[in-house]
Write a protein that holds these residues in place. Structure first.
Motif, PDB file in Angstrom:
ATOM      1  N   ASN A 176       0.851  -1.178   0.000  1.00 21.89           N
ATOM      2  CA  ASN A 176       0.000   0.000   0.000  1.00 21.89           C
ATOM      3  C   ASN A 176       0.891   1.234   0.000  1.00 21.89           C
ATOM      4  OD1 ASN A 176      -2.722   1.121   0.171  1.00 21.89           O
ATOM      5  ND2 ASN A 176      -2.133   1.844   2.192  1.00 21.89           N
ATOM      6  N   ARG A 177       0.365   2.325  -0.569  1.00 22.69           N
ATOM      7  CA  ARG A 177       1.138   3.564  -0.625  1.00 22.69           C
ATOM      8  C   ARG A 177       0.228   4.748  -0.320  1.00 22.69           C
ATOM      9  NH1 ARG A 177       4.109   4.850  -6.162  1.00 22.69           N
ATOM     10  NH2 ARG A 177       5.028   2.842  -5.606  1.00 22.69           N
ATOM     11  N   VAL A 178       0.706   5.639   0.549  1.00 25.65           N
ATOM     12  CA  VAL A 178       0.042   6.909   0.826  1.00 25.65           C
ATOM     13  C   VAL A 178       1.054   7.999   0.483  1.00 25.65           C
ATOM     14  CG1 VAL A 178      -0.990   8.380   2.594  1.00 25.65           C
ATOM     15  CG2 VAL A 178      -1.323   5.893   2.691  1.00 25.65           C
ATOM     16  N   THR A 179       0.718   8.834  -0.493  1.00 27.95           N
ATOM     17  CA  THR A 179       1.635   9.869  -0.970  1.00 27.95           C
ATOM     18  C   THR A 179       1.071  11.246  -0.677  1.00 27.95           C
ATOM     19  OG1 THR A 179       2.375   8.427  -2.765  1.00 27.95           O
ATOM     20  CG2 THR A 179       2.848  10.777  -3.005  1.00 27.95           C
ATOM     21  N   GLU A 180       1.894  12.100  -0.120  1.00 28.65           N
ATOM     22  CA  GLU A 180       1.573  13.509   0.098  1.00 28.65           C
ATOM     23  C   GLU A 180       2.634  14.315  -0.644  1.00 28.65           C
ATOM     24  OE1 GLU A 180      -1.053  14.644   1.735  1.00 28.65           O
ATOM     25  OE2 GLU A 180      -1.712  12.708   2.513  1.00 28.65           O
ATOM     26  N   GLN A 181       2.201  15.351  -1.359  1.00 25.85           N
ATOM     27  CA  GLN A 181       3.146  16.148  -2.124  1.00 25.85           C
ATOM     28  C   GLN A 181       2.822  17.625  -1.989  1.00 25.85           C
ATOM     29  OE1 GLN A 181       3.489  15.062  -6.274  1.00 25.85           O
ATOM     30  NE2 GLN A 181       4.792  16.811  -6.737  1.00 25.85           N
ATOM     31  N   PHE A 182       3.862  18.417  -1.853  1.00 27.83           N
ATOM     32  CA  PHE A 182       3.763  19.867  -1.862  1.00 27.83           C
ATOM     33  C   PHE A 182       4.907  20.377  -2.733  1.00 27.83           C
ATOM     34  CE2 PHE A 182       5.080  23.985   0.012  1.00 27.83           C
ATOM     35  CZ  PHE A 182       3.959  24.725  -0.349  1.00 27.83           C
ATOM     36  N   GLY A 183       4.599  20.783  -3.949  1.00 30.75           N
ATOM     37  CA  GLY A 183       5.639  21.257  -4.865  1.00 30.75           C
ATOM     38  C   GLY A 183       6.697  20.203  -5.093  1.00 30.75           C
ATOM     39  N   SER A 184       7.933  20.548  -4.791  1.00 24.63           N
ATOM     40  CA  SER A 184       9.061  19.645  -5.032  1.00 24.63           C
ATOM     41  C   SER A 184       9.277  18.634  -3.905  1.00 24.63           C
ATOM     42  CB  SER A 184      10.341  20.460  -5.220  1.00 24.63           C
ATOM     43  OG  SER A 184      10.650  21.159  -4.028  1.00 24.63           O
ATOM     44  N   LEU A 185       8.498  18.738  -2.846  1.00 21.92           N
ATOM     45  CA  LEU A 185       8.622  17.862  -1.683  1.00 21.92           C
ATOM     46  C   LEU A 185       7.562  16.769  -1.744  1.00 21.92           C
ATOM     47  CD1 LEU A 185       9.027  18.947   1.962  1.00 21.92           C
ATOM     48  CD2 LEU A 185       7.101  17.519   1.355  1.00 21.92           C
ATOM     49  N   ALA A 186       7.973  15.532  -1.514  1.00 20.21           N
ATOM     50  CA  ALA A 186       7.007  14.433  -1.456  1.00 20.21           C
ATOM     51  C   ALA A 186       7.350  13.523  -0.290  1.00 20.21           C
ATOM     52  CB  ALA A 186       7.005  13.633  -2.758  1.00 20.21           C
ATOM     53  N   HIS A 187       6.300  12.997   0.336  1.00 26.63           N
ATOM     54  CA  HIS A 187       6.450  12.033   1.419  1.00 26.63           C
ATOM     55  C   HIS A 187       5.580  10.834   1.077  1.00 26.63           C
ATOM     56  CE1 HIS A 187       5.432  10.394   5.546  1.00 26.63           C
ATOM     57  NE2 HIS A 187       6.704  10.139   5.351  1.00 26.63           N
ATOM     58  N   VAL A 188       6.195   9.656   1.101  1.00 26.12           N
ATOM     59  CA  VAL A 188       5.482   8.427   0.772  1.00 26.12           C
ATOM     60  C   VAL A 188       5.567   7.487   1.968  1.00 26.12           C
ATOM     61  CG1 VAL A 188       5.408   6.416  -0.755  1.00 26.12           C
ATOM     62  CG2 VAL A 188       6.014   8.665  -1.682  1.00 26.12           C
ATOM     63  N   LEU A 189       4.405   7.053   2.480  1.00 33.67           N
ATOM     64  CA  LEU A 189       4.353   5.971   3.452  1.00 33.67           C
ATOM     65  C   LEU A 189       4.044   4.719   2.650  1.00 33.67           C
ATOM     66  CD1 LEU A 189       2.469   7.393   6.549  1.00 33.67           C
ATOM     67  CD2 LEU A 189       4.844   6.668   6.414  1.00 33.67           C
ATOM     68  N   SER A 190       5.003   3.817   2.590  1.00 32.12           N
ATOM     69  CA  SER A 190       4.909   2.636   1.746  1.00 32.12           C
ATOM     70  C   SER A 190       4.953   1.384   2.618  1.00 32.12           C
ATOM     71  CB  SER A 190       6.072   2.637   0.747  1.00 32.12           C
ATOM     72  OG  SER A 190       6.054   1.473  -0.038  1.00 32.12           O
ATOM     73  N   THR A 191       3.820   0.706   2.703  1.00 37.69           N
ATOM     74  CA  THR A 191       3.740  -0.529   3.474  1.00 37.69           C
ATOM     75  C   THR A 191       4.322  -1.652   2.624  1.00 37.69           C
ATOM     76  OG1 THR A 191       1.722   0.300   4.479  1.00 37.69           O
ATOM     77  CG2 THR A 191       2.180  -2.053   4.751  1.00 37.69           C
ATOM     78  N   TYR A 192       5.193  -2.469   3.235  1.00 36.18           N
ATOM     79  CA  TYR A 192       5.869  -3.517   2.484  1.00 36.18           C
ATOM     80  C   TYR A 192       5.754  -4.866   3.174  1.00 36.18           C
ATOM     81  CZ  TYR A 192       9.612  -3.101   5.948  1.00 36.18           C
ATOM     82  OH  TYR A 192      10.319  -3.080   7.120  1.00 36.18           O
ATOM     83  N   GLN A 193       6.014  -5.899   2.388  1.00 35.58           N
ATOM     84  CA  GLN A 193       6.208  -7.238   2.926  1.00 35.58           C
ATOM     85  C   GLN A 193       7.410  -7.837   2.206  1.00 35.58           C
ATOM     86  OE1 GLN A 193       2.628  -9.507   2.350  1.00 35.58           O
ATOM     87  NE2 GLN A 193       2.704  -9.390   0.137  1.00 35.58           N
ATOM     88  N   SER A 194       8.152  -8.703   2.927  1.00 33.98           N
ATOM     89  CA  SER A 194       9.399  -9.252   2.397  1.00 33.98           C
ATOM     90  C   SER A 194       9.368 -10.765   2.339  1.00 33.98           C
ATOM     91  CB  SER A 194      10.567  -8.812   3.276  1.00 33.98           C
ATOM     92  OG  SER A 194      10.623  -7.400   3.352  1.00 33.98           O
ATOM     93  N   PHE A 195       9.960 -11.280   1.257  1.00 35.82           N
ATOM     94  CA  PHE A 195      10.070 -12.712   1.004  1.00 35.82           C
ATOM     95  C   PHE A 195      11.519 -13.042   0.641  1.00 35.82           C
ATOM     96  CE2 PHE A 195       5.907 -11.195  -0.315  1.00 35.82           C
ATOM     97  CZ  PHE A 195       5.033 -12.103   0.253  1.00 35.82           C
TER      98      PHE A 195
END
Length: 183
Positions: free
Chosen positions: A114-133
């Motif tokens: 899953n990904r939640v992205t917030e952006q303001f101009g040249s700045l971006a913040h991504v909360l990226s939920t991951y799983q590993s195998f």
């Protein structure tokens, strides 16, 4: 007053030259991997793709390095030996040195849930939920967590500025709002 203005202008010029030198040294002018950093989407997808591979499969560390700003940090967090939450700060080169061989020897796939992205101009913040195998053939992940990825657009391309992550634990499960929505 005139001296202050001159000093401020000199500071901006020196800072601009230093930033240009850092970015050139890191490869911003090299177009070999350009398509991998033209959007937030391609940058994040490339990040997951470049660290993932089967046991014995080499990773493209040149591409990995290309994603990161020269001053970027990778920050792993979790409980230390005495039970306190701590952070470990490393560079992209240190990540390769510390984890590169282990990824190849054991196999490692990190998949975004899953990904939640917030952006303001040249700045971006991504909360990226991951799983590993360890392999694409695995059906159950050995680890899950959330990557907090900060990016910057420099008018030409996206740079990863920092990745700060923590793993899911029984006492710290991933909140439902950061997991895929059920249809």
């Amino acid at each position: 007053m005139k001296k202050t203005i001159i000093n401020v202008l000199a500071m901006f010029i020196v800072t601009g030259i230093a930033i240009a030198q850092q970015q050139t040294a890191k490869g911003t002018l090299d177009k070999k991997y350009w398509e991998n950093v033209t959007s937030i989407e391609t940058t994040i997808n490339t990040l997951y793709g470049v660290i993932s591979g089967e046991k014995g499969e080499d990773r493209n560390w040149e591409l990995f390095r290309y994603l990161f700003h020269p001053n970027a940090k990778m920050v792993a967090s979790g409980k230390n030996r005495v039970g306190l939450i701590a952070a470990r700060f490393i560079t992209d080169d240190e990540y390769i040195e510390l984890s590169g061989q282990m990824l190849v020897e054991n196999g490692f796939y990190e998949e975004e849930l899953n990904r939640v992205t917030e952006q303001f101009g040249s700045l971006a913040h991504v909360l990226s939920t991951y799983q590993s195998f360890h392999s694409k053939k695995d059906t159950e992940p050995f680890m899950r967590g959330i990557n907090s990825i900060q990016l910057m657009f420099d008018t030409e391309r996206w740079w990863i500025i920092n990745i700060y992550w923590t793993q899911e634990t029984p006492s710290n499960p991933i909140p439902k709002k950061y997991l895929p929505k059920r249809s």
